[in-house]
Write a protein that holds these residues in place. Sequence first.
Motif, PDB file in Angstrom:
ATOM      1  N   SER A 104       0.832  -1.204   0.000  1.00 42.42           N
ATOM      2  CA  SER A 104       0.000   0.000   0.000  1.00 42.42           C
ATOM      3  C   SER A 104       0.868   1.256   0.000  1.00 42.42           C
ATOM      4  O   SER A 104       0.602   2.213  -0.737  1.00 42.42           O
ATOM      5  N   ALA A 105       1.924   1.253   0.800  1.00 38.92           N
ATOM      6  CA  ALA A 105       2.839   2.402   0.865  1.00 38.92           C
ATOM      7  C   ALA A 105       3.543   2.601  -0.479  1.00 38.92           C
ATOM      8  O   ALA A 105       3.680   3.740  -0.961  1.00 38.92           O
ATOM      9  N   GLU A 106       3.972   1.501  -1.095  1.00 39.16           N
ATOM     10  CA  GLU A 106       4.644   1.593  -2.398  1.00 39.16           C
ATOM     11  C   GLU A 106       3.685   2.092  -3.478  1.00 39.16           C
ATOM     12  O   GLU A 106       4.051   2.921  -4.315  1.00 39.16           O
TER      13      GLU A 106
ATOM     14  N   LEU B  93       5.210  17.509  -2.951  1.00 39.77           N
ATOM     15  CA  LEU B  93       4.867  16.152  -3.389  1.00 39.77           C
ATOM     16  C   LEU B  93       6.049  15.198  -3.218  1.00 39.77           C
ATOM     17  O   LEU B  93       5.861  14.034  -2.860  1.00 39.77           O
ATOM     18  N   ALA B  94       7.255  15.702  -3.446  1.00 40.90           N
ATOM     19  CA  ALA B  94       8.456  14.880  -3.248  1.00 40.90           C
ATOM     20  C   ALA B  94       8.587  14.474  -1.779  1.00 40.90           C
ATOM     21  O   ALA B  94       8.973  13.328  -1.472  1.00 40.90           O
ATOM     22  N   SER B  95       8.251  15.378  -0.865  1.00 39.18           N
ATOM     23  CA  SER B  95       8.303  15.051   0.570  1.00 39.18           C
ATOM     24  C   SER B  95       7.269  13.985   0.929  1.00 39.18           C
ATOM     25  O   SER B  95       7.552  13.081   1.711  1.00 39.18           O
ATOM     26  N   ILE B  96       6.083  14.086   0.335  1.00 39.62           N
ATOM     27  CA  ILE B  96       5.048  13.074   0.594  1.00 39.62           C
ATOM     28  C   ILE B  96       5.501  11.731   0.048  1.00 39.62           C
ATOM     29  O   ILE B  96       5.398  10.701   0.729  1.00 39.62           O
ATOM     30  N   LYS B  97       6.016  11.713  -1.167  1.00 38.37           N
ATOM     31  CA  LYS B  97       6.496  10.478  -1.775  1.00 38.37           C
ATOM     32  C   LYS B  97       7.595   9.859  -0.910  1.00 38.37           C
ATOM     33  O   LYS B  97       7.583   8.662  -0.626  1.00 38.37           O
ATOM     34  N   GLU B  98       8.531  10.677  -0.486  1.00 38.63           N
ATOM     35  CA  GLU B  98       9.620  10.182   0.365  1.00 38.63           C
ATOM     36  C   GLU B  98       9.076   9.620   1.676  1.00 38.63           C
ATOM     37  O   GLU B  98       9.570   8.605   2.178  1.00 38.63           O
ATOM     38  N   SER B  99       8.057  10.249   2.221  1.00 44.27           N
ATOM     39  CA  SER B  99       7.438   9.755   3.448  1.00 44.27           C
ATOM     40  C   SER B  99       6.906   8.335   3.259  1.00 44.27           C
ATOM     41  O   SER B  99       7.127   7.453   4.089  1.00 44.27           O
ATOM     42  N   TYR B 100       6.220   8.111   2.135  1.00 47.02           N
ATOM     43  CA  TYR B 100       5.682   6.766   1.864  1.00 47.02           C
ATOM     44  C   TYR B 100       6.788   5.770   1.546  1.00 47.02           C
ATOM     45  O   TYR B 100       6.695   4.595   1.922  1.00 47.02           O
ATOM     46  N   ASP B 101       7.862   6.218   0.892  1.00 50.71           N
ATOM     47  CA  ASP B 101       9.009   5.339   0.657  1.00 50.71           C
ATOM     48  C   ASP B 101       9.639   4.926   1.990  1.00 50.71           C
ATOM     49  O   ASP B 101      10.020   3.764   2.174  1.00 50.71           O
ATOM     50  N   MET B 102       9.735   5.873   2.914  1.00 48.71           N
ATOM     51  CA  MET B 102      10.294   5.585   4.240  1.00 48.71           C
ATOM     52  C   MET B 102       9.411   4.594   4.996  1.00 48.71           C
ATOM     53  O   MET B 102       9.907   3.687   5.664  1.00 48.71           O
ATOM     54  N   LYS B 103       8.097   4.751   4.876  1.00 50.60           N
ATOM     55  CA  LYS B 103       7.177   3.831   5.549  1.00 50.60           C
ATOM     56  C   LYS B 103       7.309   2.427   4.959  1.00 50.60           C
ATOM     57  O   LYS B 103       7.315   1.437   5.710  1.00 50.60           O
ATOM     58  N   ALA B 104       7.427   2.326   3.646  1.00 51.63           N
ATOM     59  CA  ALA B 104       7.593   1.015   3.014  1.00 51.63           C
ATOM     60  C   ALA B 104       8.873   0.354   3.519  1.00 51.63           C
ATOM     61  O   ALA B 104       8.878  -0.854   3.819  1.00 51.63           O
TER      62      ALA B 104
END
Length: 175
Positions: free
Chosen positions: A93-95, A121-132
């Motif tokens: 889901s995070a990915e 948007l890059a910060s949000i994307k990075e946040s989800y990458d970190m969660k994954a």
Amino acid sequence: MKKLLVIGFSAALLLSACGEDTTSGAAEKAPATEDAAKETGNAKQEMMRFYMSVPNTINATDADLNAFEMAQTEGTLPEAEELQTMKDAAKASAEETSAAVEGIEIPETLEEQKTDIEAALASIKESYDMKAEELTKEASFEAANAKFQEADEKFNALLEAQELNPSSIYNEVSQ
């Protein structure tokens, strides 16, 4: 007396002629002012429309991640195989959410704010990458949530620049 009447009449004609020029000049300037107001209004509307599309995009893909985070917060995570299944679903889901955020297109009408929007948007994307990434470990999301907070701050600065009320995408997507 007649001279005074003639002078008064002449002055009235002169003043009315000057008044008409001023009025027509104002009428010519009004459309330009109205166009500027429409552009500002359109920019505000477009910013609000775009801003609201971001959490909608995220919410379409992050349900399993939200379920994991909620269970983690409440201390109700399952154990063993069920936990791993839940983590795998949350990671996927995070990915998927990271990819969805990366695919968000910025409208041409927001060209002036594009750099700032891309950064948020890059910060949000990075946040989800970190969660994954964290879901392959013990799943501590503090750093990822701090990264998302940076995005909220960037978006709020953009909203305030458009004279709109600040908000929180994180609050919209964490439900």
